[in-house]
Design a protein around this motif. Structure first.
Motif, PDB file in Angstrom:
ATOM      1  N   VAL A   1       0.807  -1.237   0.058  1.00 23.49           N
ATOM      2  CA  VAL A   1       0.156   0.147   0.069  1.00 23.49           C
ATOM      3  C   VAL A   1       0.784   1.301   0.060  1.00 23.49           C
ATOM      4  CG1 VAL A   1      -1.766   1.221   1.190  1.00 23.49           C
ATOM      5  CG2 VAL A   1      -1.793  -1.084   1.224  1.00 23.49           C
ATOM      6  N   ASP A   2       0.976   1.891  -1.100  1.00 24.18           N
ATOM      7  CA  ASP A   2       1.654   3.133  -1.387  1.00 24.18           C
ATOM      8  C   ASP A   2       0.807   4.527  -0.874  1.00 24.18           C
ATOM      9  OD1 ASP A   2       0.141   3.087  -3.509  1.00 24.18           O
ATOM     10  OD2 ASP A   2       1.753   3.140  -5.006  1.00 24.18           O
ATOM     11  N   VAL A   3      -0.040   4.316  -0.267  1.00 28.67           N
ATOM     12  CA  VAL A   3      -0.848   5.785  -0.098  1.00 28.67           C
ATOM     13  C   VAL A   3      -1.255   5.779   1.535  1.00 28.67           C
ATOM     14  CG1 VAL A   3      -1.915   5.841  -2.454  1.00 28.67           C
ATOM     15  CG2 VAL A   3      -3.284   4.791  -0.604  1.00 28.67           C
ATOM     16  N   LYS A   4      -1.477   6.806   1.854  1.00 26.82           N
ATOM     17  CA  LYS A   4      -2.053   7.187   3.443  1.00 26.82           C
ATOM     18  C   LYS A   4      -3.562   6.724   3.429  1.00 26.82           C
ATOM     19  CE  LYS A   4       2.159   7.990   4.933  1.00 26.82           C
ATOM     20  NZ  LYS A   4       2.985   6.931   5.552  1.00 26.82           N
ATOM     21  N   PRO A   5      -3.987   6.393   4.285  1.00 24.43           N
ATOM     22  CA  PRO A   5      -5.443   6.168   4.535  1.00 24.43           C
ATOM     23  C   PRO A   5      -5.993   7.677   4.467  1.00 24.43           C
ATOM     24  CG  PRO A   5      -4.593   5.082   6.459  1.00 24.43           C
ATOM     25  CD  PRO A   5      -3.440   5.793   5.560  1.00 24.43           C
ATOM     26  N   ASP A   6      -7.383   7.693   4.119  1.00 23.66           N
ATOM     27  CA  ASP A   6      -8.190   9.053   3.948  1.00 23.66           C
ATOM     28  C   ASP A   6      -8.612   9.401   5.428  1.00 23.66           C
ATOM     29  OD1 ASP A   6      -7.996   9.217   1.187  1.00 23.66           O
ATOM     30  OD2 ASP A   6      -9.968   8.072   1.026  1.00 23.66           O
ATOM     31  N   ARG A   7      -8.403   8.622   6.262  1.00 21.27           N
ATOM     32  CA  ARG A   7      -9.115   8.565   7.760  1.00 21.27           C
ATOM     33  C   ARG A   7      -8.078   9.221   8.523  1.00 21.27           C
ATOM     34  NH1 ARG A   7     -13.484   5.091   8.916  1.00 21.27           N
ATOM     35  NH2 ARG A   7     -13.535   6.389  10.842  1.00 21.27           N
ATOM     36  N   THR A   8      -8.477  10.374   9.248  1.00 17.20           N
ATOM     37  CA  THR A   8      -7.468  11.017  10.274  1.00 17.20           C
ATOM     38  C   THR A   8      -8.021  10.682  11.780  1.00 17.20           C
ATOM     39  OG1 THR A   8      -8.623  13.184  10.099  1.00 17.20           O
ATOM     40  CG2 THR A   8      -6.766  12.622   8.896  1.00 17.20           C
ATOM     41  N   ASP A   9      -9.199  10.144  12.008  1.00 14.40           N
ATOM     42  CA  ASP A   9      -9.715   9.719  13.311  1.00 14.40           C
ATOM     43  C   ASP A   9      -9.541   8.269  13.688  1.00 14.40           C
ATOM     44  OD1 ASP A   9     -11.319   8.656  11.279  1.00 14.40           O
ATOM     45  OD2 ASP A   9     -13.137   9.316  12.078  1.00 14.40           O
ATOM     46  N   VAL A  10      -8.583   7.697  12.990  1.00 11.90           N
ATOM     47  CA  VAL A  10      -8.520   6.140  13.413  1.00 11.90           C
ATOM     48  C   VAL A  10      -6.866   6.004  13.890  1.00 11.90           C
ATOM     49  CG1 VAL A  10     -10.310   5.376  12.005  1.00 11.90           C
ATOM     50  CG2 VAL A  10      -8.045   5.565  10.936  1.00 11.90           C
ATOM     51  N   ASN A  11      -6.505   4.981  14.458  1.00 14.41           N
ATOM     52  CA  ASN A  11      -5.346   4.677  14.719  1.00 14.41           C
ATOM     53  C   ASN A  11      -4.732   3.776  13.500  1.00 14.41           C
ATOM     54  OD1 ASN A  11      -5.339   6.210  17.269  1.00 14.41           O
ATOM     55  ND2 ASN A  11      -6.612   4.138  17.709  1.00 14.41           N
ATOM     56  N   VAL A  12      -3.662   4.037  13.199  1.00 14.49           N
ATOM     57  CA  VAL A  12      -3.139   3.429  11.797  1.00 14.49           C
ATOM     58  C   VAL A  12      -1.686   2.857  12.229  1.00 14.49           C
ATOM     59  CG1 VAL A  12      -2.245   3.507   9.453  1.00 14.49           C
ATOM     60  CG2 VAL A  12      -4.174   4.819  10.378  1.00 14.49           C
ATOM     61  N   VAL A  13      -1.623   1.599  11.783  1.00 12.41           N
ATOM     62  CA  VAL A  13      -0.264   0.883  12.111  1.00 12.41           C
ATOM     63  C   VAL A  13       0.135   0.472  10.978  1.00 12.41           C
ATOM     64  CG1 VAL A  13       0.921  -1.190  13.243  1.00 12.41           C
ATOM     65  CG2 VAL A  13      -0.746   0.215  14.621  1.00 12.41           C
ATOM     66  N   TYR A  14       1.380   0.677  10.251  1.00 13.99           N
ATOM     67  CA  TYR A  14       1.849   0.200   9.182  1.00 13.99           C
ATOM     68  C   TYR A  14       2.795  -0.743   9.393  1.00 13.99           C
ATOM     69  CZ  TYR A  14       0.178   4.883   7.426  1.00 13.99           C
ATOM     70  OH  TYR A  14      -0.654   5.756   7.053  1.00 13.99           O
ATOM     71  N   ILE A  15       2.835  -1.918   8.727  1.00 17.55           N
ATOM     72  CA  ILE A  15       3.560  -2.956   8.920  1.00 17.55           C
ATOM     73  C   ILE A  15       4.104  -3.600   7.338  1.00 17.55           C
ATOM     74  CG2 ILE A  15       1.604  -4.636   9.051  1.00 17.55           C
ATOM     75  CD1 ILE A  15       3.762  -6.045  11.103  1.00 17.55           C
TER      76      ILE A  15
END
Length: 180
Positions: free
Chosen positions: A98-112
């Motif tokens: 996945v080469d893009v960031k999520p649209d959501r800013t109201d969630v906790n994101v973990v990149y692995i």
């Protein structure tokens, strides 16, 4: 505690196995679970997702429309399912694909980097277990010992030879969180 999870990716990424493993691990701990698979029309390379509910109470509908967590193993899955995540929910993103960031800013994101870690372990096919290991570590939804025991159920017979590398992948996924 209740987790309503959508796991999604391409067919052939082991999405259904990941969901089954989580559901079995929950059952081994005496929790109530549901597992609902969904396939695209193609076997490999098409879309695949599953909905898993693990709860101490009654699971309700097996269809997850308001997910507490989403595991997105590819970009189309991120784009499709991030909208199903509740505010404050957990989004696990396979940043190898996945080469893009999520649209959501109201969630906790973990990149692995699940695919990269799987390749380092010598088998790309365990990328799903790397992501699941990170998810289990982040949420504590089940104990790792339960997940290891569930592997013995999911990988019976001739698949049993793959249990050690899948256990290693689960562990590596959990360990990778401390370096992110």
């Amino acid at each position: 505690m209740e987790q309503r999870v959508i796991m999604a990716g391409f067919g052939g990424q082991g999405i259904m196995s990941m969901g089954q493993l989580l559901a079995y691990a929950g059952m081994l701990e005496g929790k109530k679970v549901s597992w609902l698979p969904s396939y695209g029309p193609e076997q490999r390379g098409g879309t695949a997702n599953c909905h898993v509910v693990v709860t101490d109470g009654d699971p309700g509908s097996p269809l997850v429309t308001e997910a507490t967590s989403v595991i997105a193993m590819n970009r189309p899955s991120l784009e499709k399912f991030q909208r199903n995540l509740i505010k404050g929910g957990l989004l696990i993103v396979n940043s190898s694909l996945v080469d893009v960031k999520p649209d959501r800013t109201d969630v906790n994101v973990v990149y692995i980097k699940a695919n990269d870690i799987a390749n380092e372990l010598g088998d790309l096919r365990v990328a799903n277990m790397v992501a699941l290991g990170a998810f289990i570590k982040q949420t504590g939804v089940v104990k790792f010992e339960s997940a290891f025991s569930a592997l013995r159920k999911v990988m019976e017979g001739r698949k049993a030879v793959y249990i050690p590398q899948n256990i290693q992948a689960l562990k590596q996924g959990a360990l990778s969180l401390s370096t992110i």
